[in-house]
Design a protein around this motif. Structure first.
Motif, PDB file in Angstrom:
ATOM      1  N   GLU A  51       0.820  -1.208   0.000  1.00 39.86           N
ATOM      2  CA  GLU A  51       0.000   0.000   0.000  1.00 39.86           C
ATOM      3  C   GLU A  51       0.856   1.261   0.000  1.00 39.86           C
ATOM      4  N   ASP A  52       1.957   1.226   0.721  1.00 40.38           N
ATOM      5  CA  ASP A  52       2.830   2.392   0.813  1.00 40.38           C
ATOM      6  C   ASP A  52       4.068   2.281  -0.065  1.00 40.38           C
ATOM      7  N   SER A  53       4.120   1.250  -0.913  1.00 37.16           N
ATOM      8  CA  SER A  53       5.274   1.092  -1.798  1.00 37.16           C
ATOM      9  C   SER A  53       5.140   2.053  -2.971  1.00 37.16           C
ATOM     10  N   PRO A  54       6.169   2.846  -3.200  1.00 37.86           N
ATOM     11  CA  PRO A  54       6.103   3.784  -4.333  1.00 37.86           C
ATOM     12  C   PRO A  54       6.290   3.047  -5.646  1.00 37.86           C
ATOM     13  N   LEU A  55       5.834   3.680  -6.715  1.00 40.45           N
ATOM     14  CA  LEU A  55       6.105   3.131  -8.043  1.00 40.45           C
ATOM     15  C   LEU A  55       7.608   3.207  -8.285  1.00 40.45           C
ATOM     16  N   PRO A  56       8.159   2.194  -8.938  1.00 41.40           N
ATOM     17  CA  PRO A  56       9.589   2.269  -9.265  1.00 41.40           C
ATOM     18  C   PRO A  56       9.857   3.527 -10.085  1.00 41.40           C
ATOM     19  N   ASP A  57      10.956   4.212  -9.776  1.00 39.93           N
ATOM     20  CA  ASP A  57      11.222   5.488 -10.427  1.00 39.93           C
ATOM     21  C   ASP A  57      12.017   5.389 -11.717  1.00 39.93           C
ATOM     22  N   SER A  58      12.545   4.212 -12.017  1.00 38.56           N
ATOM     23  CA  SER A  58      13.317   4.077 -13.255  1.00 38.56           C
ATOM     24  C   SER A  58      12.931   2.798 -13.985  1.00 38.56           C
ATOM     25  N   ARG A  59      13.210   2.784 -15.255  1.00 38.75           N
ATOM     26  CA  ARG A  59      12.948   1.572 -16.040  1.00 38.75           C
ATOM     27  C   ARG A  59      13.786   0.421 -15.509  1.00 38.75           C
ATOM     28  N   ARG A  60      15.014   0.669 -15.090  1.00 42.75           N
ATOM     29  CA  ARG A  60      15.897  -0.377 -14.556  1.00 42.75           C
ATOM     30  C   ARG A  60      15.259  -1.024 -13.319  1.00 42.75           C
ATOM     31  N   ALA A  61      14.639  -0.230 -12.450  1.00 41.78           N
ATOM     32  CA  ALA A  61      13.981  -0.772 -11.263  1.00 41.78           C
ATOM     33  C   ALA A  61      12.801  -1.660 -11.661  1.00 41.78           C
ATOM     34  N   VAL A  62      12.051  -1.245 -12.683  1.00 40.67           N
ATOM     35  CA  VAL A  62      10.927  -2.056 -13.165  1.00 40.67           C
ATOM     36  C   VAL A  62      11.449  -3.370 -13.742  1.00 40.67           C
ATOM     37  N   VAL A  63      12.483  -3.295 -14.552  1.00 46.21           N
ATOM     38  CA  VAL A  63      13.063  -4.497 -15.161  1.00 46.21           C
ATOM     39  C   VAL A  63      13.558  -5.449 -14.079  1.00 46.21           C
ATOM     40  N   ASP A  64      14.228  -4.927 -13.064  1.00 50.69           N
ATOM     41  CA  ASP A  64      14.724  -5.772 -11.969  1.00 50.69           C
ATOM     42  C   ASP A  64      13.582  -6.485 -11.251  1.00 50.69           C
ATOM     43  N   LEU A  65      12.513  -5.769 -10.944  1.00 52.86           N
ATOM     44  CA  LEU A  65      11.374  -6.386 -10.250  1.00 52.86           C
ATOM     45  C   LEU A  65      10.678  -7.418 -11.139  1.00 52.86           C
ATOM     46  N   VAL A  66      10.533  -7.117 -12.417  1.00 55.72           N
ATOM     47  CA  VAL A  66       9.917  -8.077 -13.342  1.00 55.72           C
ATOM     48  C   VAL A  66      10.763  -9.342 -13.419  1.00 55.72           C
ATOM     49  N   GLN A  67      12.079  -9.192 -13.511  1.00 55.79           N
ATOM     50  CA  GLN A  67      12.958 -10.364 -13.560  1.00 55.79           C
ATOM     51  C   GLN A  67      12.870 -11.182 -12.284  1.00 55.79           C
ATOM     52  N   ARG A  68      12.794 -10.524 -11.142  1.00 56.00           N
ATOM     53  CA  ARG A  68      12.649 -11.245  -9.871  1.00 56.00           C
ATOM     54  C   ARG A  68      11.344 -12.028  -9.844  1.00 56.00           C
ATOM     55  N   LEU A  69      10.241 -11.381 -10.262  1.00 52.33           N
ATOM     56  CA  LEU A  69       8.944 -12.067 -10.263  1.00 52.33           C
ATOM     57  C   LEU A  69       8.940 -13.251 -11.226  1.00 52.33           C
ATOM     58  N   ARG A  70       9.548 -13.081 -12.393  1.00 49.61           N
ATOM     59  CA  ARG A  70       9.634 -14.190 -13.354  1.00 49.61           C
ATOM     60  C   ARG A  70      10.446 -15.342 -12.776  1.00 49.61           C
ATOM     61  N   GLY A  71      11.522 -15.035 -12.068  1.00 46.87           N
ATOM     62  CA  GLY A  71      12.324 -16.071 -11.420  1.00 46.87           C
ATOM     63  C   GLY A  71      11.531 -16.810 -10.351  1.00 46.87           C
ATOM     64  N   HIS A  72      10.759 -16.065  -9.567  1.00 45.59           N
ATOM     65  CA  HIS A  72       9.916 -16.701  -8.547  1.00 45.59           C
ATOM     66  C   HIS A  72       8.881 -17.613  -9.201  1.00 45.59           C
ATOM     67  N   LEU A  73       8.334 -17.173 -10.318  1.00 44.90           N
ATOM     68  CA  LEU A  73       7.344 -17.993 -11.029  1.00 44.90           C
ATOM     69  C   LEU A  73       7.969 -19.298 -11.495  1.00 44.90           C
ATOM     70  N   MET A  74       9.187 -19.222 -12.025  1.00 41.13           N
ATOM     71  CA  MET A  74       9.863 -20.448 -12.468  1.00 41.13           C
ATOM     72  C   MET A  74      10.084 -21.396 -11.287  1.00 41.13           C
ATOM     73  N   GLU A  75      10.448 -20.835 -10.139  1.00 40.59           N
ATOM     74  CA  GLU A  75      10.713 -21.648  -8.959  1.00 40.59           C
ATOM     75  C   GLU A  75       9.435 -22.231  -8.355  1.00 40.59           C
ATOM     76  N   LEU A  76       8.432 -21.398  -8.202  1.00 41.50           N
ATOM     77  CA  LEU A  76       7.218 -21.817  -7.509  1.00 41.50           C
ATOM     78  C   LEU A  76       6.187 -22.456  -8.427  1.00 41.50           C
ATOM     79  N   GLY A  77       6.284 -22.201  -9.723  1.00 39.49           N
ATOM     80  CA  GLY A  77       5.323 -22.775 -10.662  1.00 39.49           C
ATOM     81  C   GLY A  77       5.320 -24.292 -10.618  1.00 39.49           C
ATOM     82  N   ALA A  78       6.485 -24.874 -10.346  1.00 41.38           N
ATOM     83  CA  ALA A  78       6.571 -26.335 -10.265  1.00 41.38           C
ATOM     84  C   ALA A  78       5.907 -26.866  -9.000  1.00 41.38           C
ATOM     85  N   LEU A  79       5.846 -26.046  -7.948  1.00 39.13           N
ATOM     86  CA  LEU A  79       5.231 -26.485  -6.693  1.00 39.13           C
ATOM     87  C   LEU A  79       3.714 -26.351  -6.706  1.00 39.13           C
ATOM     88  N   ALA A  80       3.220 -25.370  -7.443  1.00 37.59           N
ATOM     89  CA  ALA A  80       1.782 -25.113  -7.488  1.00 37.59           C
ATOM     90  C   ALA A  80       1.110 -26.102  -8.437  1.00 37.59           C
TER      91      ALA A  80
END
Length: 129
Positions: A51-80
């Motif tokens: 709720e209090d998390s600001p929007l990422p201020d740079s494209r690099r920050a967005v790319v980093d978060l997207v890559q982290r989420l994609r990595g989590h999906l690869m890891e957890l997708g096999a468990l779900a």
């Protein structure tokens, strides 16, 4: 540890967002081997959806978060279990990150919401007694 039926499917996890304020995120109960992956995914989701998390201020920050989420999906997708949440998360994840300030942040938020649904679908597993 045997969880009561109401807590068997979802636990609460405390995450600290970019602003230093904490928030509670629903995450699925997990086995010890997947606890770290589940907690890491929940932390990344909290950074995006808090709720209090600001929007990422740079494209690099967005790319980093997207890559982290994609990595989590690869890891957890096999468990779900294969289901609508996992399929939706894979569909969103496979799309390219859009250009532009607003479209890229909308994409990031959609991916985080889909990952939160994947966490909710993880099978409940009792830990060691």
């Amino acid at each position: 540890m045997d969880l009561p039926p109401a807590e068997r499917h979802l636990k609460r996890w405390e995450a600290v967002g970019m602003t230093g304020q904490s928030m509670t995120v629903a995450v699925a109960a997990a086995t010890p081997s997947s606890c770290d992956a589940t907690a890491a995914a929940a932390e990344t989701i909290a950074l995006v959806l808090g709720e209090d998390s600001p929007l990422p201020d740079s494209r690099r920050a967005v790319v980093d978060l997207v890559q982290r989420l994609r990595g989590h999906l690869m890891e957890l997708g096999a468990l779900a279990a294969s289901g609508p949440a996992v399929d939706q998360a894979h569909a969103i994840s496979s799309a390219d990150l859009p250009d532009g300030y607003v479209p890229s942040r909308v994409y990031l938020r959609r991916l985080a919401l889909a990952m939160n649904d994947v966490l909710a679908e993880l099978p409940a597993v009792s830990g060691p007694s």
